[in-house]
Motif scaffolding. Structure first.
Motif, PDB file in Angstrom:
ATOM      1  N   ARG A  64      18.562  -8.950  -3.330  1.00 25.09           N
ATOM      2  CA  ARG A  64      17.516  -8.598  -2.431  1.00 25.09           C
ATOM      3  C   ARG A  64      17.705  -9.451  -1.100  1.00 25.09           C
ATOM      4  NH1 ARG A  64      13.747  -9.016  -6.951  1.00 25.09           N
ATOM      5  NH2 ARG A  64      13.260 -11.090  -6.163  1.00 25.09           N
ATOM      6  N   ARG A  79      20.711  -7.678   0.977  1.00 26.96           N
ATOM      7  CA  ARG A  79      20.676  -6.694   1.697  1.00 26.96           C
ATOM      8  C   ARG A  79      20.682  -6.470   3.168  1.00 26.96           C
ATOM      9  NH1 ARG A  79      15.707  -4.646  -2.760  1.00 26.96           N
ATOM     10  NH2 ARG A  79      17.150  -4.193  -4.373  1.00 26.96           N
ATOM     11  N   SER A  80      20.003  -7.412   3.842  1.00 27.29           N
ATOM     12  CA  SER A  80      19.819  -7.624   5.305  1.00 27.29           C
ATOM     13  C   SER A  80      21.121  -8.140   5.917  1.00 27.29           C
ATOM     14  CB  SER A  80      18.721  -8.202   5.719  1.00 27.29           C
ATOM     15  OG  SER A  80      18.536  -9.595   5.196  1.00 27.29           O
ATOM     16  N   HIS A 113      28.024  -8.736  -0.268  1.00 27.59           N
ATOM     17  CA  HIS A 113      28.034  -8.128  -1.529  1.00 27.59           C
ATOM     18  C   HIS A 113      27.650  -9.001  -2.355  1.00 27.59           C
ATOM     19  CE1 HIS A 113      28.600  -4.829  -4.378  1.00 27.59           C
ATOM     20  NE2 HIS A 113      29.266  -5.704  -5.135  1.00 27.59           N
TER      21      HIS A 113
END
Length: 272
Positions: free
Chosen positions: A49, A52-53, A57
């Protein structure tokens, strides 16, 4: 591509939360990170999570503890299904065994005149669900003045071969490999000791081992070359990572990394 496939967080014995690990990895210029905590996947979703920003990866991973002939053997599992019942059961067993192991080690320390209270050990982990490990004990030894650093605590008191050392003994390495396979992952032998390669590698390969950790900060070029030759002979994938537990070790995430071409086959196996 800059890659680190062996990193720990406060979900096990690291000193940074999964979110902070991601921030430090991105700040250190990493492109791919595997959060591989000891016997738990509880930090993986948080790391994914947080990434994600970021242009980072996160590979879902774990480092399962096992014991072979009285020596601890660690098996890394990559691209795993973190919801696997097999992993959940292994995590439960690991939590229970690590608690009893710490009690045994503290008893051995007490017989040497090194008295650590259970509360002092408990204070080193963020939650009761976090398995107790030797780095937690080492930090307690530093805080109580029995060692000046975590490294010294390992070298003089609780490291392999020290009188207070007790093997983890959660399961055999063949079982750890099977659990990772059941969870859909790739099992990789972490930091393989040179003195065990001849006797143990064939056992692990027969059990379903998929790869071997070749690139590490502590490995010299001659040993890296030897491991690469073994991996090619056995048809094993090649990985590498820093085994980073936090900045207290004197290094930051990104100081060590593996180049993409060096682990290209592994990444392709995982769909990257």
């Amino acid at each position: 591509m800059r890659i680190d496939l062996h990193v720990h967080s406060t979900a096990s014995d690291g000193t940074c939360s999964p979110e902070e690990v991601v921030n430090r990895a991105a700040g250190g210029g990493l492109d791919v990170l595997a959060l591989s905590d000891h016997d738990t996947v509880s930090g993986v979703a948080r790391a994914i999570r947080a990434a994600r920003s970021r242009r980072l990866h996160v590979i879902p991973a774990v480092e399962l503890s096992s014991t072979w002939r009285g020596q601890d053997i660690h098996i890394l599992g990559y691209f795993i299904d973190v919801r696997s019942d097999a992993l959940t059961d292994y995590e439960r067993r690991g939590l229970e065994r690590r608690s009893s192991r710490m009690a045994e080690m503290m008893d051995r320390l007490a017989r040497q005149g090194v008295a650590i209270r259970w509360e002092q050990l408990e204070a080193q982990r963020p939650t009761p669900a976090t398995a107790l490990t030797r780095p937690h004990l080492a930090r307690a030894l530093v805080e109580t003045g029995y060692a000046v650093s975590v490294q010294e605590a390992f070298t003089t008191l609780i490291g392999n071969g020290c009188p207070a050392y007790v093997p983890t003994e959660v399961a055999a390495p063949e079982t750890a490999i099977q659990v990772i396979r059941v969870a859909g992952g790739i099992p990789v032998w972490a930091h393989p000791p040179a003195n065990l390669l001849d006797d143990l590698l064939s056992v692990l390969v027969d059990a379903g081992l998929g790869g071997v950790e070749v690139y590490r900060p502590a490995f010299g070029q001659s040993y890296v070359s030897a491991l690469l030759a073994l991996a090619e002979r056995e048809g094993l994938l090649v990985t590498g990572g820093s085994d980073w537990h936090g900045p207290e070790g004197g290094a930051e995430l990104g100081d060590f990394f593996v180049d993409g071409p060096d682990v290209a086959a592994f990444l392709a196996e995982g769909g990257i």
